[in-house]
Design a protein around this motif. Sequence first.
Motif: not given
Length: 77
Positions: A45, A61, A65-66, A68-70, A72-73
């Motif tokens: 990303l 990631l 970013c890891d 943030e992805e967690t 957001n999901s």
Amino acid sequence: MTDNQDISGTSELAAGAEPTDQTGPADPSDPADPSDAEPRAACVLCGKPTDLPDSTPGRTLCPRCDWEETVNSQCTG
């Protein structure tokens, strides 16, 4: 409980003694350390280096970013 134990039940160190850390990082000069054997993979990303080796399969990631992805999901729903 004896006088030389703290409330957790472990013995206090002698004056001037330092604890040994068995879980610390590996010696960076150790040639058998695989973390220095190959370059780090880039985050898919943001492009920053990750904690994973470049040969790691899949979507790599960086820690930010890891995270943030967690987040957001988990918040979509």
